[in-house]
Design a protein around this motif. Structure first.
Motif: not given
Length: 301
Positions: A193-198, A203, A200-201
């Motif tokens: 989820e940390i990578e998915e959030a990045a 990255c 989405i932002d």
């Protein structure tokens, strides 16, 4: 109604006073004979492991005649000149820089390539990723002696012999198995989820790895660097096959030249061994807090 509620609460409190009393902490068991026996065995094992260090350090201050006479006793005269002679004979400043360059360069290559490879293998949910991972693991069980001759032939064709750069590339190949294995296991604890959030932002994939994932790999990266440094710094066989010029020698190769066909300079060789061990001990104790931090971080995860 208010008075009745208060009376009920007081009745409950009076009927179960143990709920209000603080619980007594459990007392640890006293010092028993079994615990003392375990501590004694641990101390004896620690002293047993220190015996080789005693022989190396003590005999490095003796003359060659005194070494042959009695290796266990303390030197009658502490000869610090053994270290100065060994320093000059080894050209220690040069060989130290060579060993430092090879160890640092090989670690840099191993960390960069194996961390990216392990991340891709973990995040790619496909049977091919599983096969590639098991190929990395299987490479760890191949004896080095079985591939020495093909390695030298292929390295000669590629122009990797007699160069520090070629030796670093070989260390990358031999160190990839255990490094990918360790990175692979550690990355499974990092939430996707940390990578998915990045992402989405906004990255990029490159940015996700270097800005998000790689900083989280610091504990296992320190462990991998320490393990590979111990191996690369002390390695003798691979540099002896690759490096030919005297100017390219590492510390183990320089120490080996104290053992000739007809003579063995044990006094200088032992002093050279100590000179080779000291930098590694300084590095290990300097990284000790990071080792403990990595262990505790992994246990919490």
């Amino acid at each position: 109604m208010t008075t009745e509620k208060i009376e009920r609460i007081e009745a409950k409190v009076d009927s179960s006073p143990q709920r209000l009393l603080p619980q007594k902490p459990l007392r640890a068991g006293g010092y028993t004979a079994g615990l003392g026996l375990v501590e004694l065995v641990a101390i004896l094992l620690g002293l047993l492991y220190l015996v080789p260090f005693y022989y190396v350090i003590v005999n490095s201050f003796k003359s060659i005649a005194e070494i042959y006479t009695n290796t266990s006793a303390l030197p009658s005269v502490w000869l610090a000149s053994n270290y100065t002679e060994a320093w000059e004979a080894m050209n220690y400043g040069r060989v130290f820089l060579n060993s430092l360059l090879i160890t640092a360069g090989a670690n840099l290559l191993i960390v960069l390539f194996t961390s990216m490879a392990a991340w891709k293998l973990v995040r790619t949910k496909h049977w091919i990723s599983t096969v590639i991972f098991f190929l990395f693991v299987a490479a760890m069980v191949i004896p080095f002696q079985s591939i020495m001759i093909p390695l030298v032939k292929v390295s000669s064709l590629l122009g990797l012999l007699n160069s520090h750069w070629g030796l670093m590339v070989m260390y990358l190949g031999f160190g990839s198995g255990i490094s990918v294995f360790l990175y692979h296991g550690f990355m499974k604890s990092i939430p996707e989820e940390i990578e998915e959030a990045a992402i989405i932002d906004g990255c990029s994939t490159w940015g996700v790895f270097w800005r998000i994932v790689f900083p989280l790999l610091k504990p296992i990266t320190v462990t991998i660097v320490i393990l590979n440094s111990l191996w690369i710094w002390n390695d003798f066989l691979l540099p002896s096959l690759v490096l030919r010029d005297i100017e390219l020698r590492t510390i183990p190769l320089a120490t080996f030249y104290f053992f000739g066909q007809y003579t063995k300079q044990w006094d200088l060789a032992l002093a050279g061994l100590v000179l080779g061990i000291v930098p590694l001990l300084v590095f290990f104790f300097g990284m000790q807090k990071h080792i403990i931090k990595g262990i505790t971080s992994g246990s919490i995860k």
